[in-house]
Design an enzyme around this catalytic site. Sequence first.
Site, PDB file in Angstrom:
ATOM      1  N   CYS A 114      36.369  21.458-118.052  1.00 31.30           N
ATOM      2  CA  CYS A 114      36.564  22.873-118.380  1.00 31.30           C
ATOM      3  C   CYS A 114      37.621  23.034-119.482  1.00 31.30           C
ATOM      4  O   CYS A 114      37.363  22.692-120.627  1.00 31.30           O
ATOM      5  CB  CYS A 114      36.900  23.656-117.117  1.00 31.30           C
ATOM      6  SG  CYS A 114      36.710  25.440-117.312  1.00 31.30           S
ATOM      7  N   HIS A 213      32.610  22.101-113.584  1.00 30.16           N
ATOM      8  CA  HIS A 213      33.561  21.465-112.666  1.00 30.16           C
ATOM      9  C   HIS A 213      32.837  20.455-111.781  1.00 30.16           C
ATOM     10  O   HIS A 213      32.423  20.777-110.659  1.00 30.16           O
ATOM     11  CB  HIS A 213      34.258  22.530-111.814  1.00 30.16           C
ATOM     12  CG  HIS A 213      35.331  23.266-112.546  1.00 30.16           C
ATOM     13  ND1 HIS A 213      36.661  22.913-112.484  1.00 30.16           N
ATOM     14  CD2 HIS A 213      35.258  24.325-113.406  1.00 30.16           C
ATOM     15  CE1 HIS A 213      37.372  23.726-113.261  1.00 30.16           C
ATOM     16  NE2 HIS A 213      36.546  24.585-113.827  1.00 30.16           N
ATOM     17  N   GLU A 215      33.976  18.125-110.042  1.00 24.30           N
ATOM     18  CA  GLU A 215      34.699  17.808-108.804  1.00 24.30           C
ATOM     19  C   GLU A 215      34.321  18.728-107.654  1.00 24.30           C
ATOM     20  O   GLU A 215      34.609  18.423-106.493  1.00 24.30           O
ATOM     21  CB  GLU A 215      36.214  17.860-109.048  1.00 24.30           C
ATOM     22  CG  GLU A 215      36.837  19.236-109.064  1.00 24.30           C
ATOM     23  CD  GLU A 215      36.603  20.037-110.346  1.00 24.30           C
ATOM     24  OE1 GLU A 215      37.094  21.180-110.425  1.00 24.30           O
ATOM     25  OE2 GLU A 215      35.941  19.526-111.267  1.00 24.30           O
TER      26      GLU A 215
END
Length: 237
Positions: A114, A213, A215
């Site tokens: 990001c 994202h 994660e």
Amino acid sequence: MTTPVIGLSTYRERAAWGVWNQTADVLPSQYAVAVEATGGVPVLLPPTAGVGAADAVVARIDGLVISGGADVDPARYDAEAHARTAGWRPDRDAWELALLAAADAVGLPVLGVCRGMQVMAVHAGGALDQHLPDLVDHERHSPGGDEFGAIEVATTAGSRIAALVGDRLAVNCHHHQAVRTHPGFGATAHAADGTLEAMEAPGDRFCVGVQWHPETAADVGLLAGLVRAAAAYAECR
């Protein structure tokens, strides 16, 4: 194969926990959990101003994640601030740019997430579009608050990104800015509205930035790719 150490850049923010309410170095735990789940050892890297600090850190890690966070200071790419650009952190900008310079010097594997992708573009001499809704006339990339936008991206055939995540995938986004120019990087994923969602450096080095994202998702192919590249880097030290 060597278990690689992955550095994760962090926020420095006011935070509250237990009886404390003070400035703290923080990062959502999903980053560290995802790194550990894919075979790496996570290490947090708070903003540090000391001379040579970035070189010292990069000499001791095997891979680097430039994590998400606040807007990049527009002065870093010679622009006036848009009315919706706010909250930039000069200490973090300086630290992450220094980490990227040190990483480039030794070929360290890097993943930008990001804001991290945007910092990578700025470090390379590129520029940002400061408020994406001005260009695409919607706010699905960042619905507001702590909600992620659900975006489908298409990857470029033959790219490292495509090899890691496939030709299409649904991703979690939270960005109101976007990369406009990215010298030295190829554009390797786009949203349906044309927004650049991933870029990567040519060659064998793992040097990838994504606007989403990874994660937060069950599919951590990108982080797994970084960890594998970091393990190979560690073996060749």
